[in-house]
Design a protein around this motif. Structure first.
Motif, short mmCIF file in Angstrom:
data_model
loop_
_atom_site.label_atom_id
_atom_site.label_comp_id
_atom_site.label_asym_id
_atom_site.label_seq_id
_atom_site.Cartn_x
_atom_site.Cartn_y
_atom_site.Cartn_z
N ARG A 155 0.49 -1.37 0.05
CA ARG A 155 -0.43 -0.19 0.07
C ARG A 155 0.81 1.32 -0.01
O ARG A 155 2.15 1.12 0.77
CB ARG A 155 -0.82 -0.31 1.47
CG ARG A 155 -2.07 1.17 1.34
CD ARG A 155 -2.66 1.30 2.51
NE ARG A 155 -3.65 -0.32 2.82
CZ ARG A 155 -3.71 -1.14 3.35
NH1 ARG A 155 -4.08 -0.06 4.49
NH2 ARG A 155 -4.59 -1.63 4.04
N PRO A 156 0.85 2.33 -0.79
CA PRO A 156 1.37 3.59 -0.83
C PRO A 156 1.07 4.40 0.24
O PRO A 156 -0.14 3.98 0.55
CB PRO A 156 1.30 3.63 -2.07
CG PRO A 156 -0.24 3.17 -2.32
CD PRO A 156 0.08 1.56 -2.04
N PRO A 157 1.98 5.60 0.27
CA PRO A 157 0.89 6.34 1.20
C PRO A 157 0.38 6.97 0.46
O PRO A 157 0.23 7.44 -0.68
CB PRO A 157 2.55 7.36 1.52
CG PRO A 157 3.72 6.72 1.45
CD PRO A 157 3.25 5.22 0.21
N ALA A 158 -0.99 7.20 1.47
CA ALA A 158 -2.27 7.72 1.06
C ALA A 158 -1.60 9.25 0.28
O ALA A 158 -2.60 9.94 -0.85
CB ALA A 158 -3.25 7.81 2.06
N SER A 159 -0.97 10.04 1.17
CA SER A 159 -0.43 10.96 0.80
C SER A 159 0.02 11.31 -0.68
O SER A 159 0.28 12.26 -1.47
CB SER A 159 0.53 12.08 1.29
OG SER A 159 1.16 11.41 2.05
N MET A 160 1.17 10.10 -2.08
CA MET A 160 1.49 10.10 -2.61
C MET A 160 0.70 9.89 -3.21
O MET A 160 0.35 10.79 -4.59
CB MET A 160 2.59 9.17 -2.46
CG MET A 160 3.25 8.77 -3.74
SD MET A 160 4.32 7.74 -3.72
CE MET A 160 5.91 8.02 -2.57
N VAL A 161 -0.67 9.19 -3.32
CA VAL A 161 -1.84 8.79 -4.57
C VAL A 161 -2.77 9.79 -4.23
O VAL A 161 -2.72 10.59 -5.57
CB VAL A 161 -2.58 7.90 -3.63
CG1 VAL A 161 -3.61 7.64 -4.93
CG2 VAL A 161 -1.94 6.38 -3.68
N SER A 162 -2.89 10.56 -3.45
CA SER A 162 -3.19 12.28 -4.01
C SER A 162 -2.85 13.23 -4.13
O SER A 162 -3.43 13.70 -5.42
CB SER A 162 -3.20 12.74 -1.89
OG SER A 162 -2.88 12.82 -1.75
N ASN A 163 -1.04 13.07 -4.26
CA ASN A 163 -0.84 14.22 -4.93
C ASN A 163 -0.53 13.45 -5.94
O ASN A 163 -0.18 14.47 -7.25
CB ASN A 163 0.21 14.55 -4.19
CG ASN A 163 0.46 15.12 -3.20
OD1 ASN A 163 1.18 16.25 -2.95
ND2 ASN A 163 0.87 14.75 -1.56
N HIS A 164 -0.23 12.43 -6.61
CA HIS A 164 -0.13 12.14 -8.35
C HIS A 164 -1.99 12.24 -8.95
O HIS A 164 -1.62 12.73 -9.69
CB HIS A 164 -0.19 10.12 -8.54
CG HIS A 164 1.39 10.39 -7.35
ND1 HIS A 164 1.59 8.73 -7.55
CD2 HIS A 164 2.43 10.58 -7.52
CE1 HIS A 164 2.62 7.97 -7.17
NE2 HIS A 164 3.86 9.27 -7.22
#
Length: 211
Positions: A155-164
């Motif tokens: 699972r990637p960090p949620a903040s990384m996904v949202s920033n993508h």
């Protein structure tokens, strides 16, 4: 009575000089960009004397900061509404926040420019940072809900996904949502974003691949 005095009296008639200057600035940044006008030009467009803006702002950057702060408040409200009103699924809520980004940029171009294209030091301004954090907390919450189905070790960090997704949304706005629709691509910006999100989420294994 001078021309500036007559303009000033007309400007004060509406009773909110500070907001009139912000509104004038929003028009000017759309027309000329955030660095393409002077305080005097903002005053002229607001219908007040050249010295009137200094009763509320030290300079052009402070007017832009206030316009950006108001924009982030509106943006956060829109993101929260998009999340809350989407169909009750993690994917639908996630996609809704992305579409809300495009909708905001299209409906409020002046605010969008002051928020994302004026080079404001957001981290150094507590009001701007607070409103920015509130807006993107919605996208991060949607990402957390979506990736919760993934194994923890993958699972990637949620903040990384949202920033993508933020970066993807911003790119679609900058490249394809400005100017006359259809002049740069035959696809609607919403379709470009939706397909991009689909490719991204398939890569994470969060939605099934097409046959």
């Amino acid at each position: 009575m001078s021309r500036d005095d007559r303009q000033a009296r007309r400007g004060y008639h509406h009773g909110n000089l500070k907001q009139a200057l912000v509104d004038a600035t929003l028009e000017l940044v759309v027309e000329r960009g955030p660095q393409g006008f002077t305080m005097a030009e903002a005053a002229r467009k607001a219908g007040v004397s050249a010295g009137a803006p200094y009763r509320h702002f030290k300079g052009r950057e402070e007017i832009i900061e206030e316009a950006a702060r108001q924009g982030f408040e509106m943006f956060a409200d829109l993101m929260e509404h998009a999340y809350a009103s989407a169909p009750p699924s993690a994917l639908a809520r996630f996609e809704a926040t992305g579409r809300a980004y495009l909708a905001f940029a299209r409906k409020f171009p002046g605010h969008y420019i002051t928020m994302f294209e004026s080079g404001l030091p957001i981290a150094q301004n507590s009001d701007l940072k607070r409103t920015t954090d509130r807006a993107f907390a919605v996208l991060t919450r949607a990402a957390e809900e979506l990736i919760a189905r993934m194994p923890k070790d993958k699972r990637p960090p949620a903040s990384m996904v949202s920033n993508h997704i933020w970066a993807m949304s911003h790119g679609v706005v900058e490249l394809f949502s400005r100017g006359q629709p259809g002049t740069k691509t035959p696809f609607a910006p919403e379709d470009l974003l939706e397909s991009g999100i689909g490719i991204y989420l398939r890569g994470l294994g969060l939605i099934e691949r097409d046959d």
